[in-house]
Design a protein around this motif. Structure first.
Motif, PDB file in Angstrom:
ATOM      1  N   MET A   1       0.825  -1.229  -0.014  1.00  0.00           N
ATOM      2  CA  MET A   1       0.025  -0.091   0.102  1.00  0.00           C
ATOM      3  C   MET A   1       0.881   1.208   0.032  1.00  0.00           C
ATOM      4  O   MET A   1       1.992   1.199   0.518  1.00  0.00           O
ATOM      5  CB  MET A   1      -0.914  -0.084   1.414  1.00  0.00           C
ATOM      6  N   GLN A   2       0.330   2.309  -0.458  1.00  0.00           N
ATOM      7  CA  GLN A   2       0.962   3.662  -0.487  1.00  0.00           C
ATOM      8  C   GLN A   2       1.377   4.011   0.919  1.00  0.00           C
ATOM      9  O   GLN A   2       0.606   4.015   1.769  1.00  0.00           O
ATOM     10  CB  GLN A   2       0.277   4.450  -1.523  1.00  0.00           C
TER      11      GLN A   2
ATOM     12  N   VAL B   1      -0.593  -9.938 -16.522  1.00  0.00           N
ATOM     13  CA  VAL B   1       0.570  -9.923 -17.404  1.00  0.00           C
ATOM     14  C   VAL B   1       0.447  -8.977 -18.608  1.00  0.00           C
ATOM     15  O   VAL B   1       1.278  -8.189 -18.877  1.00  0.00           O
ATOM     16  CB  VAL B   1       0.735 -11.418 -17.703  1.00  0.00           C
ATOM     17  N   ILE B   2      -0.781  -9.282 -19.271  1.00  0.00           N
ATOM     18  CA  ILE B   2      -0.870  -8.324 -20.502  1.00  0.00           C
ATOM     19  C   ILE B   2      -1.093  -6.754 -20.018  1.00  0.00           C
ATOM     20  O   ILE B   2      -0.511  -5.712 -20.641  1.00  0.00           O
ATOM     21  CB  ILE B   2      -2.290  -8.636 -21.179  1.00  0.00           C
ATOM     22  N   GLY B   3      -1.838  -6.525 -18.847  1.00  0.00           N
ATOM     23  CA  GLY B   3      -2.023  -5.250 -18.344  1.00  0.00           C
ATOM     24  C   GLY B   3      -0.410  -4.462 -18.082  1.00  0.00           C
ATOM     25  O   GLY B   3      -0.486  -3.368 -18.421  1.00  0.00           O
ATOM     26  N   ASP B   4       0.290  -5.243 -17.414  1.00  0.00           N
ATOM     27  CA  ASP B   4       1.632  -4.762 -17.221  1.00  0.00           C
ATOM     28  C   ASP B   4       2.302  -4.427 -18.368  1.00  0.00           C
ATOM     29  O   ASP B   4       3.099  -3.371 -18.351  1.00  0.00           O
ATOM     30  CB  ASP B   4       2.520  -5.780 -16.252  1.00  0.00           C
ATOM     31  N   ALA B   5       2.123  -5.150 -19.376  1.00  0.00           N
ATOM     32  CA  ALA B   5       2.785  -5.108 -20.555  1.00  0.00           C
ATOM     33  C   ALA B   5       2.330  -3.699 -21.232  1.00  0.00           C
ATOM     34  O   ALA B   5       3.186  -2.913 -21.889  1.00  0.00           O
ATOM     35  CB  ALA B   5       2.659  -6.192 -21.726  1.00  0.00           C
ATOM     36  N   VAL B   6       0.954  -3.493 -21.326  1.00  0.00           N
ATOM     37  CA  VAL B   6       0.391  -2.485 -22.058  1.00  0.00           C
ATOM     38  C   VAL B   6       0.560  -1.245 -21.135  1.00  0.00           C
ATOM     39  O   VAL B   6       1.221   0.007 -21.802  1.00  0.00           O
ATOM     40  CB  VAL B   6      -1.157  -2.766 -22.127  1.00  0.00           C
TER      41      VAL B   6
ATOM     42  N   MET C   1      -0.127   1.502 -14.454  1.00  0.00           N
ATOM     43  CA  MET C   1      -1.183   0.455 -14.073  1.00  0.00           C
ATOM     44  C   MET C   1      -1.583   0.942 -12.614  1.00  0.00           C
ATOM     45  O   MET C   1      -0.776   0.683 -11.861  1.00  0.00           O
ATOM     46  CB  MET C   1      -0.493  -0.950 -13.939  1.00  0.00           C
ATOM     47  N   ASP C   2      -2.792   1.067 -12.714  1.00  0.00           N
ATOM     48  CA  ASP C   2      -3.461   1.745 -11.262  1.00  0.00           C
ATOM     49  C   ASP C   2      -4.490   0.594 -10.970  1.00  0.00           C
ATOM     50  O   ASP C   2      -4.701  -0.266 -11.878  1.00  0.00           O
ATOM     51  CB  ASP C   2      -3.946   2.889 -11.115  1.00  0.00           C
TER      52      ASP C   2
ATOM     53  N   PHE D   1      -8.334  -5.030 -16.845  1.00  0.00           N
ATOM     54  CA  PHE D   1      -7.235  -6.147 -17.489  1.00  0.00           C
ATOM     55  C   PHE D   1      -7.805  -7.386 -16.956  1.00  0.00           C
ATOM     56  O   PHE D   1      -7.756  -8.464 -17.891  1.00  0.00           O
ATOM     57  CB  PHE D   1      -5.969  -5.873 -17.312  1.00  0.00           C
ATOM     58  N   VAL D   2      -8.255  -7.419 -15.616  1.00  0.00           N
ATOM     59  CA  VAL D   2      -8.790  -8.851 -15.164  1.00  0.00           C
ATOM     60  C   VAL D   2     -10.047  -9.233 -15.668  1.00  0.00           C
ATOM     61  O   VAL D   2      -9.892 -10.336 -16.165  1.00  0.00           O
ATOM     62  CB  VAL D   2      -9.023  -8.723 -13.600  1.00  0.00           C
ATOM     63  N   ALA D   3     -10.920  -8.260 -15.868  1.00  0.00           N
ATOM     64  CA  ALA D   3     -12.022  -8.704 -16.859  1.00  0.00           C
ATOM     65  C   ALA D   3     -11.690  -8.852 -18.378  1.00  0.00           C
ATOM     66  O   ALA D   3     -12.116 -10.054 -18.558  1.00  0.00           O
ATOM     67  CB  ALA D   3     -12.913  -7.473 -16.761  1.00  0.00           C
TER      68      ALA D   3
END
Lengths: 264, 327
Positions: free
Chosen positions: A97-98, B236-241, B246-247, B254-256
């Motif tokens: 966490m931040q 994995v894809i979200g981190d790549a994109v 990524m928040d 990206f999970v959905a």
């Protein structure tokens, strides 16, 4: 402020690993006391702090904080009255966490947590000011994950979190033991500053006799689960490490075995 | 023979199946969002979902065929999932049963419960007789409806885990000792998180039963693995994109989407005429690979063999420079 009466705790009772950790601890702290606790390994220093914090129920005796009997309260309820900093810098903060989220979590200690937003922008400004005073540059990294901080930074942050809401009692469990000497000194002076500015009542466990003498206004020594020495403010001012070692031998009747304590 | 195999593959049939894969992927995306709460935020591998997914489907189908309004049926299905999560939570917090075992116990118990709810092994839900929210009969509508469910669930999760209580759940998952010291009742937080998670999973079960037109006691079998696949592929894809951007919102989105990507991959596999009996095996292999990649990456940076090589290289270069001086 704190009253510990005849507290007993035995771990693994009835087994081969049975260990009497606390054997009738009696201790009364007055408002504004800053007590340092020393003693060899297994003397019951950390166990006393854990008993106060309610990590487990005690076998016998009672503990009250500011007149409130907390003997029957679980850990998360006692947290209302206590600020805590642990030996392991990983223990006191949530790594994923931040920084600001960790502080917001601490600001709500002892309060009901409902569906209000977890952190407000007004709070953030307040935290920024407080972090600035630590002088570690954390005020510019408020949205960084705490896992990215160094051990010293994490202990400083934990200290801030423990005192963000003024605790009735601050428990410091060897909170500089895992740090290098320079960082340890910095965290200790920060501790002094925070305790003084907020007029806190505090207990600090340490293995370092010099630190135990240099900080606080009262010193107690534990041995085999008992408080064996209690030195007040006036006497403590004149105290030296040699005095302490000698006193320990007098009271306990044996050589102080801990190398760590000697080296300190 | 290889030529004739490739000649037999019709690209059009893959694209024809694509919309259906997307719709199913979005429904499983809802499930993955629910699973994300326990798996990632609470750090609790919750196997209840295999049971609560089927419970959601069973309750939805039975109530709808008994004349309930579809939205009311879906709401009760969600609440049934909440109860399933509560049972697992009580096993763990009150009776001290380890997380995985708590989930397995509830899951196996739910198999009998689900049989009782349906009254048999399966039950049909015809789109012709009832007003359903979505159905495979109208795939465009199904995609829009499932996507809306994903968006709403993401929005609610984003809000909730930003509140005081949601933050306390995240802290509980991250560091229980710290949470207790900050006055958080971690047992209650675990219960709440398990309830919400299984509620969402059961809701996706309700959507799936409408989409496929039936509920089956076995419809949740292996759900946790598909949900994990969606979470891991999505991350994995979200981190790549998104990389550093990524928040929490992005992560949930990206999970959905991970569910959709998973079903497209499954679509490709079926299109390649792989035996559909091997699908679960294939899924397990995908999840194992995606779980292993981050670990192996870290290992390769941190291996003794490489350290030995680096050491040997340094020695060789030192020796040669020393020899050079002699000459």
């Amino acid at each position: 402020m704190l009253e510990i009466k005849n507290v007993h705790k035995t771990f693994n009772p009835g087994t081969i690993n049975e260990k009497i950790a606390l054997d009738g601890v009696n201790l009364t702290l007055h408002e504004g006391d800053f007590v340092t606790i020393i003693g060899g390994n297994g003397a019951g220093k950390s166990t006393t702090l854990n008993a106060i914090a309610g990590v487990w129920p005690v076998d016998d005796g009672s503990i009250s904080i500011d007149g409130i009997d907390v003997t029957g309260l679980p850990e998360h309820k006692r947290a209302t009255y206590l600020g805590r900093v642990f030996q392991d810098p990983m223990t006191g903060t949530a790594a994923t966490m931040q920084i600001d989220e960790n502080l917001a979590m601490a600001a709500r200690r002892g309060k009901k947590r409902f569906l209000r937003w977890g952190i407000t922008s007004k709070e953030r400004e307040h935290y920024r000011e407080l972090l600035k005073q630590l002088d570690l540059g954390l005020e510019d990294r408020m949205t960084s994950k705490v896992g990215l901080l160094s051990g010293g930074q994490r202990q400083a942050l934990t200290l801030l979190m423990a005192t963000l809401q003024k605790p009735k009692l601050l428990l410091l469990d060897e909170h500089t033991a895992a740090l290098d000497p320079k960082t340890a000194a910095k965290v200790l002076s920060l501790t002094d500053k925070i305790v003084e500015e907020n007029h806190l009542t505090a207990m600090m466990v340490t293995h370092n006799m010099k630190d135990a003498i240099a900080h606080g206004n009262r010193l107690i020594m534990m041995h085999e689960g008992k408080v064996i020495l209690d030195i007040g403010a006036e006497e403590k001012k004149k105290l030296t490490v040699e005095d302490l070692l000698q006193k320990f031998e007098e009271v306990s009747g044996e050589q102080f075995a801990s190398d760590k304590a000697l080296l300190g | 023979m290889l030529m004739s195999y490739f000649a037999s593959l019709n690209p059009a049939s893959f694209f024809n199946a694509l919309p259906s894969n997307i719709a199913q992927g979005l429904i499983w995306g809802v499930m993955a969002l629910g699973l994300y709460i326990t798996f990632r935020l609470l750090d609790f591998a919750d196997l209840t979902v295999d049971g609560s997914m089927a419970t959601g489907g069973a309750v939805t189908v039975v109530l709808t065929t008994n004349g309930w309004h579809i939205w009311a049926a879906l709401l009760v299905a969600t609440l049934a999932g909440v109860c399933a999560g509560l049972v697992t939570g009580l096993f763990h917090t009150k009776l001290g049963i380890p997380p995985i075992l708590s989930g397995i116990l509830t899951q196996i118990a739910l198999y009998s419960v689900n049989l009782h709810i349906i009254g048999s092994a399966n039950k049909a839900l015809s789109v012709d007789k009832y007003h359903l929210i979505l159905s495979s009969r109208n795939i465009t509508r199904a995609i829009i409806a499932a996507a809306l469910f994903c968006v709403v669930v993401i929005a609610i999760m984003y809000w909730y885990f930003g509140t005081e209580q949601g933050s306390a759940i995240r802290a509980t998952g991250c560091n229980p000792a710290m949470s207790k010291a900050q006055g958080i009742n971690i047992q209650n937080m675990k219960l709440i998180a398990l309830c919400i998670s299984n509620g969402i999973v059961a809701m996706s079960g309700g959507l799936l039963s409408q989409y496929s037109g039936f509920a089956d006691v076995n419809m949740g079998r292996g759900a946790i693995v598909i949900g994990l696949a969606a979470i891991i592929i999505g991350e994995v894809i979200g981190d790549a994109v998104l990389g550093k951007h990524m928040d929490f919102k992005g992560r949930l989105t990206f999970v959905a989407l991970g569910g959709v990507i998973y079903y497209i991959v499954i679509g490709i596999v079926i299109w390649l005429k792989m035996d559909s009996n091997d699908l679960k095996l294939f899924t397990a292999i995908i999840v194992a690979i995606f779980l292993a990649v981050p670990y192996l990456k870290a290992q390769s940076k941190n291996s003794f063999r490489r350290a030995a090589k680096r050491g040997a290289m340094m020695k060789v270069s030192q020796d040669s420079s020393a020899n050079g001086k002699e000459v």
